[in-house]
Design an enzyme around this catalytic site. Structure first.
Site, PDB file in Angstrom:
ATOM      1  N   TYR A 104     -21.168  -7.755  39.264  1.00 37.45           N
ATOM      2  CA  TYR A 104     -20.604  -6.659  38.471  1.00 37.45           C
ATOM      3  C   TYR A 104     -19.977  -7.189  37.174  1.00 37.45           C
ATOM      4  O   TYR A 104     -20.116  -6.585  36.113  1.00 37.45           O
ATOM      5  CB  TYR A 104     -19.558  -5.889  39.281  1.00 37.45           C
ATOM      6  CG  TYR A 104     -20.073  -5.345  40.601  1.00 37.45           C
ATOM      7  CD1 TYR A 104     -21.377  -4.852  40.712  1.00 37.45           C
ATOM      8  CD2 TYR A 104     -19.277  -5.315  41.750  1.00 37.45           C
ATOM      9  CE1 TYR A 104     -21.862  -4.359  41.916  1.00 37.45           C
ATOM     10  CE2 TYR A 104     -19.749  -4.820  42.953  1.00 37.45           C
ATOM     11  CZ  TYR A 104     -21.050  -4.358  43.037  1.00 37.45           C
ATOM     12  OH  TYR A 104     -21.527  -3.870  44.229  1.00 37.45           O
ATOM     13  N   GLU A 152     -16.167   0.519  44.136  1.00 41.79           N
ATOM     14  CA  GLU A 152     -15.200  -0.229  44.945  1.00 41.79           C
ATOM     15  C   GLU A 152     -15.923  -1.392  45.612  1.00 41.79           C
ATOM     16  O   GLU A 152     -17.080  -1.253  46.017  1.00 41.79           O
ATOM     17  CB  GLU A 152     -14.579   0.641  46.053  1.00 41.79           C
ATOM     18  CG  GLU A 152     -13.595   1.669  45.561  1.00 41.79           C
ATOM     19  CD  GLU A 152     -14.277   2.977  45.203  1.00 41.79           C
ATOM     20  OE1 GLU A 152     -15.400   3.201  45.692  1.00 41.79           O
ATOM     21  OE2 GLU A 152     -13.687   3.756  44.430  1.00 41.79           O
TER      22      GLU A 152
END
Ligand SMILES: CC(C)(COP(=O)(O)OP(=O)(O)OC[C@H]1O[C@@H](n2cnc3c(N)ncnc32)[C@H](O)[C@@H]1OP(=O)(O)O)[C@@H](O)C(=O)NCCC(=O)NCCS
Length: 212
Positions: free
Chosen positions: A150, A138
């Site tokens: 990411y 998250e």
């Protein structure tokens, strides 16, 4: 000077907590780190540290007879100081087919130098070693820097979690990457490039978890 990825130890907690308190609200407690290192069966905590060998100059020759004798007994070897500093840390939980990145942070003074990517790559490699099918995490919707990191490793936004962060009710992106053949291939290329650029040693992603 050398960069090393390795499992987090109890002795690291003070330095790790000092970075955590700067990076996250609320930070993890020292007890949480102790639990993750010592007790959790699913947790794989990692640190990136930097070892510096610093050779200090010889002291001036001592004047007193007693001091001169002492120096002769000890020899003229220069003092070698070995200092280690933790640049950042991360955490990965492996439960069934899922690897979950629980945390990742680099001290603000050391950002933008590739160190966060080394940590992420280490955890990615650990997820592969543990035969995870996918990795999930998250991230704050406002955290563009982390999201870009990411995405570089193949993560994509799956769902928006409303009011996920209790401190200020900000939403989170649930980001995931499936560890399929193409993703693994891409990962190994990125990892090799990182190793060439930074020459770090990796005592984490292929290592067994040390006993607490
Ligand atoms: C997210 C974090 C770990 C990244 O670490 P870092 O060491 O600064 O990042 P790196 O230098 O390794 O950069 C890796 C990638 O991140 C992205 N990135 C880094 N700095 C960036 C910036 N200022 N702007 C946009 N993207 C950036 C890029 O994709 C970069 O890859 P590239 O160099 O090929 O473009 C770091 O910013 C941090 O600790 N933030 C606070 C804690 C946090 O938010 N953790 C994430 C919780 S989900």
């Amino acid at each position: 000077m050398s960069l090393n990825l390795r499992y987090m130890r109890l002795a690291d907690i003070r330095q790790v907590a000092a970075i955590d308190v700067i990076c996250f609200e609320p930070p993890w407690s020292c007890e949480s780190y102790t639990f993750e290192i010592n007790e959790s069966r699913v947790s794989h905590m990692v640190v990136l540290d930097q070892q510096t060998d610093q050779t200090l100059p010889l002291p001036r020759p001592p004047q007193s007879l007693r001091a001169r004798l002492r120096q002769r007994l000890l020899g003229d070897a220069q003092a070698l100081y070995s200092r280690g500093a933790i640049l950042g840390y991360g955490g990965l939980w492996k439960i069934d087919g899922e690897a979950h990145i629980s945390t990742i942070a680099i001290h603000p003074a050391n950002r933008g130098l590739g160190y966060g990517e080394i940590l992420l790559a280490g955890m990615f490699g650990k997820a592969l070693q543990l035969s995870a099918e996918y990795i999930v995490l998250e991230v704050r919707v406002s955290n563009a820097v982390a999201q870009r990191l990411y995405q570089k490793y193949g993560f994509s936004r799956i769902a928006r979690k409303k009011n996920y962060y209790r401190s200020d009710n900000e939403d989170a992106w649930d980001m995931r990457v499936a560890l399929d053949r193409d993703t693994r291939h891409r990962f190994f290329q990125l990892y090799e490039t990182l190793r060439r650029q930074h020459g770090f040693s990796d005592g984490y992603s292929h290592a067994s978890r040390p006993r607490g």
